[in-house]
Write an enzyme that holds these catalytic residues in place. Structure first.
Site, PDB file in Angstrom:
ATOM      1  N   ASP A  11       0.839  -1.195   0.000  1.00 45.93           N
ATOM      2  CA  ASP A  11       0.000   0.000   0.000  1.00 45.93           C
ATOM      3  C   ASP A  11       0.880   1.253   0.000  1.00 45.93           C
ATOM      4  OD1 ASP A  11      -2.537   1.224   0.060  1.00 45.93           O
ATOM      5  OD2 ASP A  11      -2.358   1.589   2.215  1.00 45.93           O
ATOM      6  N   GLU A  12       0.331   2.378  -0.443  1.00 44.00           N
ATOM      7  CA  GLU A  12       1.071   3.658  -0.464  1.00 44.00           C
ATOM      8  C   GLU A  12       2.414   3.500  -1.173  1.00 44.00           C
ATOM      9  OE1 GLU A  12      -0.436   6.294   0.382  1.00 44.00           O
ATOM     10  OE2 GLU A  12      -1.862   5.821   1.983  1.00 44.00           O
TER      11      GLU A  12
ATOM     12  N   CYS B  90     -10.584  17.153 -10.777  1.00 34.74           N
ATOM     13  CA  CYS B  90     -10.373  17.042 -12.223  1.00 34.74           C
ATOM     14  C   CYS B  90      -9.248  18.015 -12.610  1.00 34.74           C
ATOM     15  CB  CYS B  90     -11.662  17.373 -12.984  1.00 34.74           C
ATOM     16  SG  CYS B  90     -12.160  19.101 -12.926  1.00 34.74           S
TER      17      CYS B  90
HETATM   18 ZN   LIG Z   1     -13.896  19.384 -11.442  1.00 36.14          ZN
END
Ligand SMILES: [Zn+2]
Length: 196
Positions: free
Chosen positions: A89-90, A185
């Site tokens: 993990d990580e 995003c």
């Molecule tokens: Zn966005």
């Protein structure tokens, strides 16, 4: 074979890792759970998912450790059985040297590394760059969403008021929850807008 599963913050990478590990265990396969030492959010040896799943790592790799020596040590601790599958993990916090060792060991083992691809400034973590170079299988862990509903691809550091932080150390983990990481995003990461 060396596998790299990458995803943004909030894509439930650790939950995916723990579920895949569980599936292997249910089949009677022998697995080892490993994490780099740098992540101390939930205790030095706890692999913790934000959805609530957690498990104890059998091995915590320090930055100066040889991954090969430590995995051989762990196999010896497991007495007669050893393990055939390793879950890490990580994995972005592995050093490139450790990733190189894992790639060499993965001729005989299946090693599944889960981690972030890039940091809050959009740069590779050294461990992730090494994994992208050397992993034989690369998969995206989908599911991370920006607040606008679009696919999140960028990791973002925010302060307690939700303001986007664009400068600072690559690795900054605050156990007092003063800073947090979220997925945005590309457009909203670039604009530095962390909420509606
Ligand atoms: Zn966005």
């Amino acid at each position: 074979m060396l596998h790299f599963y990458y995803g943004v913050m909030g894509s439930s990478k650790t939950a995916q890792l723990l579920m895949q590990r569980y599936n292997y265990q249910q089949l009677g396969l022998r697995v080892a759970l490993v994490k780099p030492a740098i992540d101390t959010r939930a205790g030095a040896n706890v692999v913790y998912s934000r959805v609530g799943l957690k498990a104890k790592a059998e091995l915590v790799l320090e930055r100066g450790d040889s991954a090969r020596e430590q995995l051989l040590w762990l196999a010896a601790q497991n007495a007669c059985s050893g393990f055939e599958y390793v879950f890490i993990d990580e994995a972005q916090f592995l050093t490139p040297e450790q990733v190189q060792e894992l790639a060499d060991m993965a001729e005989h083992l299946d090693i599944f590394c889960y981690g972030l691809k890039s940091d809050f400034q959009g740069n590779f973590f050294p461990g992730s760059a090494a994994l992208l170079r050397l992993a034989e299988e690369i998969h995206e862990v989908p599911g991370g969403l920006c607040w606008c509903g679009a696919k999140a691809t960028m990791n973002t550091r925010i302060d307690p008021e939700g303001r986007v932080i664009k400068t600072g150390e690559q690795v900054l983990i605050d156990n007092q929850q003063q800073i947090r990481y979220i997925g945005l995003c590309y457009k909203h990461w670039r604009q530095g807008i962390s909420h509606a």
